[in-house]
Design a protein around this motif. Sequence first.
Motif, PDB file in Angstrom:
ATOM      1  N   ARG A 427       0.680  -1.215   0.121  1.00 18.90           N
ATOM      2  CA  ARG A 427      -0.011   0.154   0.268  1.00 18.90           C
ATOM      3  C   ARG A 427       0.871   1.196  -0.224  1.00 18.90           C
ATOM      4  NH1 ARG A 427      -2.706  -3.453   3.927  1.00 18.90           N
ATOM      5  NH2 ARG A 427      -4.595  -3.785   3.178  1.00 18.90           N
ATOM      6  N   PHE A 428       0.402   2.778  -0.423  1.00 18.46           N
ATOM      7  CA  PHE A 428       1.841   3.569  -0.422  1.00 18.46           C
ATOM      8  C   PHE A 428       0.332   4.636   0.012  1.00 18.46           C
ATOM      9  CE2 PHE A 428       2.331   1.040  -4.666  1.00 18.46           C
ATOM     10  CZ  PHE A 428       4.013   0.555  -4.063  1.00 18.46           C
ATOM     11  N   GLU A 429       1.473   5.328   0.805  1.00 16.84           N
ATOM     12  CA  GLU A 429       1.273   6.062   1.298  1.00 16.84           C
ATOM     13  C   GLU A 429       1.784   7.903   1.024  1.00 16.84           C
ATOM     14  OE1 GLU A 429       1.346   5.750   5.151  1.00 16.84           O
ATOM     15  OE2 GLU A 429      -0.003   3.965   5.625  1.00 16.84           O
ATOM     16  N   GLN A 430       1.170   8.736   0.896  1.00 14.98           N
ATOM     17  CA  GLN A 430       2.386  10.367   0.158  1.00 14.98           C
ATOM     18  C   GLN A 430       2.574  10.258   2.004  1.00 14.98           C
ATOM     19  OE1 GLN A 430       1.536  13.368  -2.138  1.00 14.98           O
ATOM     20  NE2 GLN A 430      -0.612  12.856  -2.608  1.00 14.98           N
ATOM     21  N   VAL A 431       4.554  10.672   2.127  1.00 13.28           N
ATOM     22  CA  VAL A 431       4.562  11.481   2.926  1.00 13.28           C
ATOM     23  C   VAL A 431       5.330  13.009   3.178  1.00 13.28           C
ATOM     24  CG1 VAL A 431       5.989   9.586   3.249  1.00 13.28           C
ATOM     25  CG2 VAL A 431       7.209  11.332   1.087  1.00 13.28           C
ATOM     26  N   SER A 432       5.813  13.730   4.039  1.00 11.37           N
ATOM     27  CA  SER A 432       5.691  14.660   4.232  1.00 11.37           C
ATOM     28  C   SER A 432       6.487  15.108   3.222  1.00 11.37           C
ATOM     29  CB  SER A 432       6.682  15.127   5.997  1.00 11.37           C
ATOM     30  OG  SER A 432       6.116  16.343   5.762  1.00 11.37           O
ATOM     31  N   GLY A 433       6.395  16.751   2.573  1.00 10.99           N
ATOM     32  CA  GLY A 433       7.398  17.096   1.006  1.00 10.99           C
ATOM     33  C   GLY A 433       6.880  16.747   0.111  1.00 10.99           C
ATOM     34  N   SER A 434       5.606  16.038  -0.026  1.00  9.62           N
ATOM     35  CA  SER A 434       5.282  15.539  -0.972  1.00  9.62           C
ATOM     36  C   SER A 434       4.465  16.591  -1.663  1.00  9.62           C
ATOM     37  CB  SER A 434       4.053  14.341  -0.833  1.00  9.62           C
ATOM     38  OG  SER A 434       3.642  13.725  -1.875  1.00  9.62           O
ATOM     39  N   ASP A 435       4.192  16.888  -3.465  1.00 10.96           N
ATOM     40  CA  ASP A 435       3.418  17.555  -3.333  1.00 10.96           C
ATOM     41  C   ASP A 435       2.914  16.909  -5.135  1.00 10.96           C
ATOM     42  OD1 ASP A 435       2.083  19.544  -4.321  1.00 10.96           O
ATOM     43  OD2 ASP A 435       3.531  20.829  -4.659  1.00 10.96           O
ATOM     44  N   ASP A 436       1.729  16.297  -4.599  1.00 13.47           N
ATOM     45  CA  ASP A 436       1.210  15.435  -6.166  1.00 13.47           C
ATOM     46  C   ASP A 436      -0.366  16.629  -6.589  1.00 13.47           C
ATOM     47  OD1 ASP A 436      -1.340  16.042  -4.309  1.00 13.47           O
ATOM     48  OD2 ASP A 436      -1.636  14.119  -4.461  1.00 13.47           O
ATOM     49  N   ALA A 437      -0.118  17.433  -6.710  1.00 13.75           N
ATOM     50  CA  ALA A 437      -0.421  18.836  -7.829  1.00 13.75           C
ATOM     51  C   ALA A 437       0.440  18.721  -8.746  1.00 13.75           C
ATOM     52  CB  ALA A 437      -0.663  20.330  -7.456  1.00 13.75           C
ATOM     53  N   THR A 438      -0.672  19.262 -10.016  1.00 16.63           N
ATOM     54  CA  THR A 438      -0.174  19.077 -11.039  1.00 16.63           C
ATOM     55  C   THR A 438       0.909  19.801 -11.833  1.00 16.63           C
ATOM     56  OG1 THR A 438      -2.121  18.437 -11.679  1.00 16.63           O
ATOM     57  CG2 THR A 438      -0.803  18.849 -14.274  1.00 16.63           C
ATOM     58  N   ARG A 439       2.953  19.379 -12.601  1.00 19.14           N
ATOM     59  CA  ARG A 439       3.218  20.359 -12.413  1.00 19.14           C
ATOM     60  C   ARG A 439       3.234  20.400 -14.622  1.00 19.14           C
ATOM     61  NH1 ARG A 439       7.062  18.557 -15.652  1.00 19.14           N
ATOM     62  NH2 ARG A 439       8.990  19.670 -16.614  1.00 19.14           N
ATOM     63  N   VAL A 440       3.190  21.042 -15.480  1.00 19.27           N
ATOM     64  CA  VAL A 440       2.154  21.783 -16.564  1.00 19.27           C
ATOM     65  C   VAL A 440       4.067  22.110 -17.228  1.00 19.27           C
ATOM     66  CG1 VAL A 440       1.161  22.807 -17.966  1.00 19.27           C
ATOM     67  CG2 VAL A 440       0.101  22.098 -15.409  1.00 19.27           C
ATOM     68  N   GLY A 441       4.040  21.052 -18.100  1.00 14.38           N
ATOM     69  CA  GLY A 441       4.836  21.301 -19.217  1.00 14.38           C
ATOM     70  C   GLY A 441       4.792  20.651 -20.279  1.00 14.38           C
ATOM     71  N   ILE A 442       5.224  19.969 -21.335  1.00 11.48           N
ATOM     72  CA  ILE A 442       4.967  19.243 -22.330  1.00 11.48           C
ATOM     73  C   ILE A 442       4.416  18.110 -22.111  1.00 11.48           C
ATOM     74  CG2 ILE A 442       5.294  17.821 -24.310  1.00 11.48           C
ATOM     75  CD1 ILE A 442       5.756  21.115 -25.343  1.00 11.48           C
ATOM     76  N   THR A 443       4.730  17.641 -20.935  1.00 13.03           N
ATOM     77  CA  THR A 443       3.417  16.838 -20.368  1.00 13.03           C
ATOM     78  C   THR A 443       3.669  17.196 -19.200  1.00 13.03           C
ATOM     79  OG1 THR A 443       5.936  15.254 -19.339  1.00 13.03           O
ATOM     80  CG2 THR A 443       5.369  14.632 -21.403  1.00 13.03           C
ATOM     81  N   LEU A 444       2.438  16.072 -18.569  1.00 14.07           N
ATOM     82  CA  LEU A 444       2.200  16.377 -16.872  1.00 14.07           C
ATOM     83  C   LEU A 444       2.152  15.270 -16.068  1.00 14.07           C
ATOM     84  CD1 LEU A 444      -1.921  17.076 -17.529  1.00 14.07           C
ATOM     85  CD2 LEU A 444       0.235  18.836 -17.754  1.00 14.07           C
ATOM     86  N   ARG A 445       3.134  15.884 -14.640  1.00 10.46           N
ATOM     87  CA  ARG A 445       3.347  15.065 -13.635  1.00 10.46           C
ATOM     88  C   ARG A 445       3.073  15.313 -12.849  1.00 10.46           C
ATOM     89  NH1 ARG A 445       9.833  14.993 -14.376  1.00 10.46           N
ATOM     90  NH2 ARG A 445       9.694  14.487 -16.377  1.00 10.46           N
ATOM     91  N   PRO A 446       3.065  14.886 -11.538  1.00  5.67           N
ATOM     92  CA  PRO A 446       2.939  15.736 -10.281  1.00  5.67           C
ATOM     93  C   PRO A 446       4.495  16.440 -10.226  1.00  5.67           C
ATOM     94  CG  PRO A 446       2.302  13.187 -10.248  1.00  5.67           C
ATOM     95  CD  PRO A 446       3.569  13.532 -11.150  1.00  5.67           C
ATOM     96  N   GLN A 447       4.119  17.457  -9.379  1.00 11.58           N
ATOM     97  CA  GLN A 447       4.603  18.610  -8.708  1.00 11.58           C
ATOM     98  C   GLN A 447       6.670  17.576  -8.004  1.00 11.58           C
ATOM     99  OE1 GLN A 447       6.011  21.115  -9.221  1.00 11.58           O
ATOM    100  NE2 GLN A 447       4.060  22.491  -9.887  1.00 11.58           N
ATOM    101  N   ARG A 448       6.153  16.600  -7.158  1.00  9.63           N
ATOM    102  CA  ARG A 448       6.908  16.213  -6.204  1.00  9.63           C
ATOM    103  C   ARG A 448       6.879  15.218  -5.487  1.00  9.63           C
ATOM    104  NH1 ARG A 448      10.985  16.850  -1.275  1.00  9.63           N
ATOM    105  NH2 ARG A 448      12.842  15.997  -2.337  1.00  9.63           N
ATOM    106  N   LEU A 449       6.401  13.461  -6.114  1.00 10.10           N
ATOM    107  CA  LEU A 449       5.248  12.788  -5.789  1.00 10.10           C
ATOM    108  C   LEU A 449       6.411  11.599  -4.655  1.00 10.10           C
ATOM    109  CD1 LEU A 449       2.480  11.336  -5.123  1.00 10.10           C
ATOM    110  CD2 LEU A 449       2.909   9.572  -7.146  1.00 10.10           C
TER     111      LEU A 449
END
Length: 456
Positions: A427-449
Amino acid sequence: MTVESVKPAAPEARELREPPLAGGGVPVLGHGWKLVRDPLSFMARLRDHGDVVRLKLGPKTVYAVTAPALTGAMALSTDYIIAGPLWESLEGLLGKEGVATANGPTHRRQRRTIQPAFRLDAIPAYGPIMEEEAHALTERWKPGETVDCTSESFRIAVRIAARCLLRGDFMDERAERLCVALATVFQGMYRRMVIPAGPLYRLPLPANRQFNRALADLHLLVDEIVAERRESGQKPDDLLTALLAAKDENGEPIGEQEIHDQVVAILTPGSETVASTIMWLLQVLAEHPEHADRVCSEVESVTGGRPVAFEDVRALRHTNNVVVEAMRLRPAVWILTRRAVRDTELGGYRIPAGADLVYSPYAIQRDGRSYADNLAFDPDRWLPDRVKDVPKYAMSPFSVGNRKCPSDHFSMAQLTLITAALSTKYRFEQVSGSDDATRVGITLRPQRLLLKPVPR
């Protein structure tokens, strides 16, 4: 899920209209400033103004296509080619001689060269490599330790591509270089697409120097791969061997630049999009543990408790639907462009020859006109009795027509297998410092997952 490619019926003769101009433009930059500030929301709102809408990007007029039926018609029509702001911004990376950017006879010949590597009956040969890499990923992660999902997703995406298509045994260090370089290159290329201020990007500014260094490292990486293969004298049955043996339209060996550009197209856009999708799948598994549990249960029912294998992928229906739904809500490729090669029409609107068109799979795949409860993560919407309610071309993650991604089955197989392997072990849990907001460039990915794997 499959996406059928059916050519729409010819439109009835009618008077053509000028598409409406989107509001909110500013002097000099036009709508480019909105595409920099909040591009996803801006593209998602355009359909409120029409099925085709005019935008101003600097001095250029660009036509935004917002309706699924029209994006499908455009993809299937010979009136449009791969060109426009996106591809111009990518030329420094992809070149002009690779399958991603070529048009006409050159593109058709290149497709014939690479297509055998991605035939449906060729994919099982890659199964053992996909299995090995997926299970190695789960073994490399330690329970309770923080996982940097960006570097880990790139590592597995590059290793699978290299080992299956380029037979590379040397990709660990290069995967790290690719991860770092692509983050810089794709962000810089997005800026160059929406704000076409050419001279500004040639100034010796820190951001420009960083971009140029990253781009140079990407091309050096490709040169190293090709040179090592030539020096080895080996000819394994892989895509790189096919490229080195390929002939052009005159029966002559294809040029070094085309070989280079083709390898770039294999390693970079493919790795970027697959890695971004893996990141979003990890985010989904953390945010929706109920679906992670369903994936785990499905895998165990199919495998009887043994490690999941490539041969199980076809039976993993819910796992596949989780992948498709993640791709719907968070498509790696969120914006695409085409160019009209002649005066034509689209949805009753006049499109002049030479006009650039843009459309957003992100906006189309999240549109409430096409999907009930459109922003909810609901893998069951892809069950047979519900998928019929999705309009044609409202979900085309690999495009359609002659520009359909040749590696669609290859990509879906590895994504489903990776999701299954991860979900059955952790199972997975986000930890302190994680940021799953969308980072927009030519592609989309989480900012810092950043995730913590918890053993099941």
